[in-house]
Design a protein around this motif. Structure first.
Motif, PDB file in Angstrom:
ATOM      1  N   PRO A 103       0.802  -1.229   0.000  1.00 56.37           N
ATOM      2  CA  PRO A 103       0.000   0.000   0.000  1.00 56.37           C
ATOM      3  C   PRO A 103       0.837   1.282   0.000  1.00 56.37           C
ATOM      4  O   PRO A 103       1.698   1.451   0.865  1.00 56.37           O
ATOM      5  CB  PRO A 103      -0.809  -0.104   1.301  1.00 56.37           C
ATOM      6  CG  PRO A 103      -0.101  -1.102   2.138  1.00 56.37           C
ATOM      7  CD  PRO A 103       0.800  -1.921   1.280  1.00 56.37           C
ATOM      8  N   PRO A 104       0.624   2.196  -0.958  1.00 51.89           N
ATOM      9  CA  PRO A 104       1.367   3.457  -0.981  1.00 51.89           C
ATOM     10  C   PRO A 104       0.956   4.393   0.165  1.00 51.89           C
ATOM     11  O   PRO A 104       1.717   5.276   0.536  1.00 51.89           O
ATOM     12  CB  PRO A 104       0.969   4.102  -2.319  1.00 51.89           C
ATOM     13  CG  PRO A 104       0.200   3.078  -3.066  1.00 51.89           C
ATOM     14  CD  PRO A 104      -0.318   2.094  -2.080  1.00 51.89           C
ATOM     15  N   CYS A 105      -0.242   4.179   0.724  1.00 51.98           N
ATOM     16  CA  CYS A 105      -0.758   5.099   1.743  1.00 51.98           C
ATOM     17  C   CYS A 105      -0.101   4.886   3.099  1.00 51.98           C
ATOM     18  O   CYS A 105       0.165   5.839   3.822  1.00 51.98           O
ATOM     19  CB  CYS A 105      -2.262   4.922   1.865  1.00 51.98           C
ATOM     20  SG  CYS A 105      -2.746   3.216   2.168  1.00 51.98           S
ATOM     21  N   THR A 106       0.178   3.637   3.469  1.00 54.23           N
ATOM     22  CA  THR A 106       0.719   3.391   4.807  1.00 54.23           C
ATOM     23  C   THR A 106       2.178   3.852   4.900  1.00 54.23           C
ATOM     24  O   THR A 106       2.629   4.264   5.952  1.00 54.23           O
ATOM     25  CB  THR A 106       0.663   1.898   5.180  1.00 54.23           C
ATOM     26  OG1 THR A 106       1.385   1.160   4.195  1.00 54.23           O
ATOM     27  CG2 THR A 106      -0.765   1.397   5.216  1.00 54.23           C
ATOM     28  N   ILE A 136      -4.275  10.534   1.822  1.00 53.07           N
ATOM     29  CA  ILE A 136      -5.318  10.768   0.817  1.00 53.07           C
ATOM     30  C   ILE A 136      -4.654  11.062  -0.524  1.00 53.07           C
ATOM     31  O   ILE A 136      -5.066  10.555  -1.567  1.00 53.07           O
ATOM     32  CB  ILE A 136      -6.236  11.937   1.238  1.00 53.07           C
ATOM     33  CG1 ILE A 136      -6.974  11.582   2.520  1.00 53.07           C
ATOM     34  CG2 ILE A 136      -7.213  12.284   0.121  1.00 53.07           C
ATOM     35  CD1 ILE A 136      -7.974  12.626   2.978  1.00 53.07           C
ATOM     36  N   ALA A 137      -3.593  11.882  -0.467  1.00 56.32           N
ATOM     37  CA  ALA A 137      -2.879  12.212  -1.696  1.00 56.32           C
ATOM     38  C   ALA A 137      -2.166  10.979  -2.243  1.00 56.32           C
ATOM     39  O   ALA A 137      -2.071  10.792  -3.453  1.00 56.32           O
ATOM     40  CB  ALA A 137      -1.876  13.328  -1.429  1.00 56.32           C
ATOM     41  N   THR A 243       0.912  -2.029  -6.762  1.00 53.82           N
ATOM     42  CA  THR A 243       0.313  -1.996  -5.425  1.00 53.82           C
ATOM     43  C   THR A 243      -0.221  -3.365  -5.026  1.00 53.82           C
ATOM     44  O   THR A 243      -0.426  -3.635  -3.859  1.00 53.82           O
ATOM     45  CB  THR A 243      -0.844  -0.993  -5.393  1.00 53.82           C
ATOM     46  OG1 THR A 243      -1.716  -1.276  -6.491  1.00 53.82           O
ATOM     47  CG2 THR A 243      -0.334   0.423  -5.525  1.00 53.82           C
ATOM     48  N   ASN A 244      -0.462  -4.222  -6.016  1.00 49.50           N
ATOM     49  CA  ASN A 244      -0.907  -5.585  -5.755  1.00 49.50           C
ATOM     50  C   ASN A 244      -2.195  -5.643  -4.922  1.00 49.50           C
ATOM     51  O   ASN A 244      -2.203  -6.161  -3.804  1.00 49.50           O
ATOM     52  CB  ASN A 244       0.229  -6.332  -5.050  1.00 49.50           C
ATOM     53  CG  ASN A 244       0.160  -7.822  -5.286  1.00 49.50           C
ATOM     54  OD1 ASN A 244      -0.821  -8.321  -5.847  1.00 49.50           O
ATOM     55  ND2 ASN A 244       1.178  -8.530  -4.856  1.00 49.50           N
TER      56      ASN A 244
ATOM     57  N   VAL B 208       7.235  11.612  -4.038  1.00 49.16           N
ATOM     58  CA  VAL B 208       7.132  10.166  -3.833  1.00 49.16           C
ATOM     59  C   VAL B 208       5.699   9.646  -3.965  1.00 49.16           C
ATOM     60  O   VAL B 208       5.456   8.454  -3.869  1.00 49.16           O
ATOM     61  CB  VAL B 208       7.667   9.726  -2.445  1.00 49.16           C
ATOM     62  CG1 VAL B 208       9.131  10.068  -2.316  1.00 49.16           C
ATOM     63  CG2 VAL B 208       6.857  10.340  -1.325  1.00 49.16           C
ATOM     64  N   SER B 209       4.763  10.548  -4.165  1.00 51.93           N
ATOM     65  CA  SER B 209       3.360  10.156  -4.157  1.00 51.93           C
ATOM     66  C   SER B 209       2.932   9.562  -5.500  1.00 51.93           C
ATOM     67  O   SER B 209       2.634  10.284  -6.439  1.00 51.93           O
ATOM     68  CB  SER B 209       2.533  11.401  -3.825  1.00 51.93           C
ATOM     69  OG  SER B 209       1.226  11.051  -3.569  1.00 51.93           O
TER      70      SER B 209
END
Lengths: 251, 413
Positions: A103-106, A136-137, A243-244, B208-209
């Motif tokens: 996950p890119p968010c964590t 969120i971004a 992201t799988n 990095v986003s």
């Protein structure tokens, strides 16, 4: 040709496609998974876009289950019209959190308030979240929304009781009070973790009128979701990002 | 004139604090941000001020580390603006948090993979470093002030000097000078990677986003650093040109400062050109939509008027023009125009990323005023921003009056 062979035997649709058996099977598999240690479960969701009729009952049921205020939605249904007249059709894409394996968010959370549990569910610790909205971004699916502390009846004479009901996400009681978490926090779909812990399927799965959403333990090779993930129709959103996701679509 | 200036700043500060009061008691609902458009005006000012700070600081390292003696007169000025810009920048992050009372969690609950987490540590280290360096370069004058002058100024100097006094005999004075020069140099050297980390890192928060194709480019942190240098040198040029002491070296110093400014503007322009040309050529919709919004869409005015007009063309023209009569005023105006233009640059670094729905149709999937992909700041956001800026300027002005920043010669007499 005899009269006999011409006669068509009509069986009710509910018998032909035993929907109730599907949900009982998922229920059974859920209970089986819950007997295993957390780290050995691997929750996955499969959404059959051909069965989805776009009724948005999953969106609404989720709103009710988690007492979601304005501005917060865990599972919107995206509509798309395609083709050119007269060959036009619509398709629907319910979009819960993908519960990505990567996950890119964590990664971006400055206080580790959001993290991936051993069973694959991406959760938010409301008591830790500082509300910076970086996650969120970072989410490529728009699956995170913010609780602005607003009410549906803002600007009307009465604030209805239903808006003040506490939410029971993550198995805790979250009373709705000014500036108190989850207000001013980021919120997201958690596969109804509080329901799973009670041995019940997520709300969107239970409520789906077309039985288009399936849920289960993908580490159990015998499970319904494992069967469906093996289908030739399977796809996932934005696979190119690596992201799988653990939410699969049947197209 | 001066009284009017202070009165204006004071009124703006008071109004801003009222707006902040509303913000803290009502939470984030006072903003016009949405669940899809998650960062707005406050984040724009946050990166603007962090950039201003990092840029001013890097300018000071050229003086104290690389020994550009010609610019020594503006060394303290650049350190001082670095400090106050940083304070303003950090205030903007603080008010942007949904739960500002939990800001200290970032120091307790660590997530090593978060750029923002690293940045907060960088900012805190950096603030210590800037204050330390500032004290070292001012301590001789603080000591002189404390002993000679009367009244409030001397009281402040006595307090800030922390008991340090210039040695009576020549031997001791030389020793003290050596110590402070050595430490300023050491702090400056540590400060270079730190300041690059402070603003390059701030750029990396965005870069990095992977959810934001417009930010997700390795040129973004570099643009942040270069535009920081632009804004920092512009601010110092402006302040020194208009409010610096009239002295013999002033035209020379302004010449060096403005040449540097033009150089940084040039590099910045090349980088922006690269970003846009490559992005538009690639024509990947998620990225191009943002670029188009900047060039020909709702952010066009910031790009053409702010970024290209105020921050690129106008300052270069003004500086070129100023060479004739060696006009300090024109150079100062060039600096001011650049600083204002950089605000537009910051707007265009943050907001255009949000113009495209993350999944096509997501904006129409659920109708709600907080689930949209457009944003214009609310009155409370604007007023609180003005308030914080006014307070920072007010504090800076007071420091300017009380501390030996520019009026050094006056003390020595």
């Amino acid at each position: 040709m005899s009269k006999d062979t011409q006669r068509v035997k009509i069986t009710p649709l509910s018998v032909k496609i035993p929907q109730d058996q599907l949900i009982l099977r998922m229920q059974r598999e859920l209970q089986k998974a819950m007997e295993k240690p957390v780290a050995q479960r691997r929750w996955a969701m499969v959404i059959d876009t051909r069965k989805c009729v776009g009724c948005s009952s999953c969106t609404v049921a989720c709103k009710a289950e988690n007492k979601l205020p304005p501005g917060v939605v865990y599972r919107p249904v995206i509509e798309e019209e395609y083709g050119t007249f007269p060959h036009v059709a619509r398709r629907f894409l319910p979009r819960p959190c993908m519960h990505c394996t990567n996950p890119p968010c964590t990664k971006v959370c400055p206080v580790a308030a959001t993290y991936k549990r051993d069973d694959g569910i991406v959760v938010i610790d409301y008591d830790k979240c500082i509300g910076c909205r970086y996650c969120i971004a970072a989410c490529p699916y728009g699956a995170r929304t913010f609780d602005w502390g607003e009410y549906y009846t803002d600007g009307t004479p009465v604030r209805e009781q239903y808006e003040l009901e506490p939410s029971f996400e993550y198995g805790e009681k979250w009373p709705r009070q000014k500036n108190r978490s989850p207000i001013n926090n980021t919120r997201k779909c958690h596969f109804c973790l509080h329901r799973l812990n009670a041995g019940i399927l997520p709300m969107c799965v239970t409520t789906c009128i077309g039985r288009a959403t399936y849920f289960g333990d993908s580490s159990d090779t015998q499970s319904l979701v494992s069967e469906l993930i093996g289908s030739a129709r399977v796809m996932r959103l934005k696979e190119e990002l690596g992201t799988n996701p653990n939410v699969y679509y049947l197209v | 004139m001066k009284r009017l200036y202070y009165l204006l700043l004071f009124i703006l500060t008071v109004v801003g604090f009222w707006a902040l009061g509303v913000r803290f008691s009502n939470g984030m609902s006072v903003t016009n941000l949405t669940s899809y458009f998650s960062w707005g005006l406050w984040v724009v000012f946050y990166i603007f001020f962090i950039g201003l700070s990092a840029g001013s600081f890097l300018l000071s390292t050229m003086i104290y580390v690389f020994k550009m003696h010609a610019l020594e007169k503006v060394g303290r000025l650049s350190l001082m603006s670095a400090l106050f810009a940083l304070i303003a920048g950090l205030s903007f992050v603080l008010i942007d948090l949904g739960h500002p009372e939990r800001f200290w969690y970032t120091l307790v609950h660590r997530n090593m993979s978060s750029v923002l987490e690293w940045e907060i540590h960088f900012y805190l280290l950096y603030i210590v470093l800037v204050v330390g360096e500032l004290w070292l370069v001012m301590r001789d004058d603080l000591s002189a002030l404390a002993e000679s002058a009367q009244g409030f100024r001397s009281k402040v100097a006595r307090w800030l000097s922390l008991g340090y006094r210039v040695a009576k005999e020549e031997e001791g004075r030389r020793k003290q000078k050596g110590t402070s020069e050595r430490w300023v140099k050491i702090l400056g050297i540590i400060g270079i990677p730190l300041a690059l980390g402070v603003h390059g890192g701030t750029g990396s928060i965005f870069a990095v986003s992977i959810g934001m194709p417009y930010w997700n480019s390795s040129i973004v942190p570099i643009i942040f650093i270069v535009s920081a240098l632009v804004s920092g040198s512009a601010l110092v040029t402006f302040l020194y040109a208009f409010f610096g002491q009239e002295e013999r070296e002033k035209p020379e110093i302004l010449n060096s400062l403005s040449s540097m400014l033009v150089l940084f503007i040039g590099i910045d322009f090349v980088l922006v050109l690269a970003e846009f040309l490559v992005g538009l050529y690639g024509a990947i919709p998620a990225d191009t939509e943002s670029l188009k919004a900047v060039i020909a869409g709702q952010y066009g005015i910031f790009f053409w008027v702010g970024q290209l007009g105020l921050a690129t063309v106008l300052p270069i023209l003004l500086i070129a023009r100023s060479r004739k009569g060696n006009s300090a005023r024109l150079k100062g105006l060039a600096g001011l125009s650049t600083v204002l233009g950089i605000i537009a640059v910051r707007v265009n670094l943050v907001l255009p990323a949000y113009v495209v729905p993350k999944i096509s149709g997501l904006d129409k999937a659920y109708v709600d005023s907080r689930l949209v992909y457009h944003y214009a700041p609310s009155a409370i956001e604007i007023l609180s921003s003005l308030g914080i800026i006014a307070l920072a300027v007010l504090l800076f002005s007071i420091a300017w009056e009380l501390l030996p920043i520019i009026k050094v010669s006056e003390i020595k007499q």
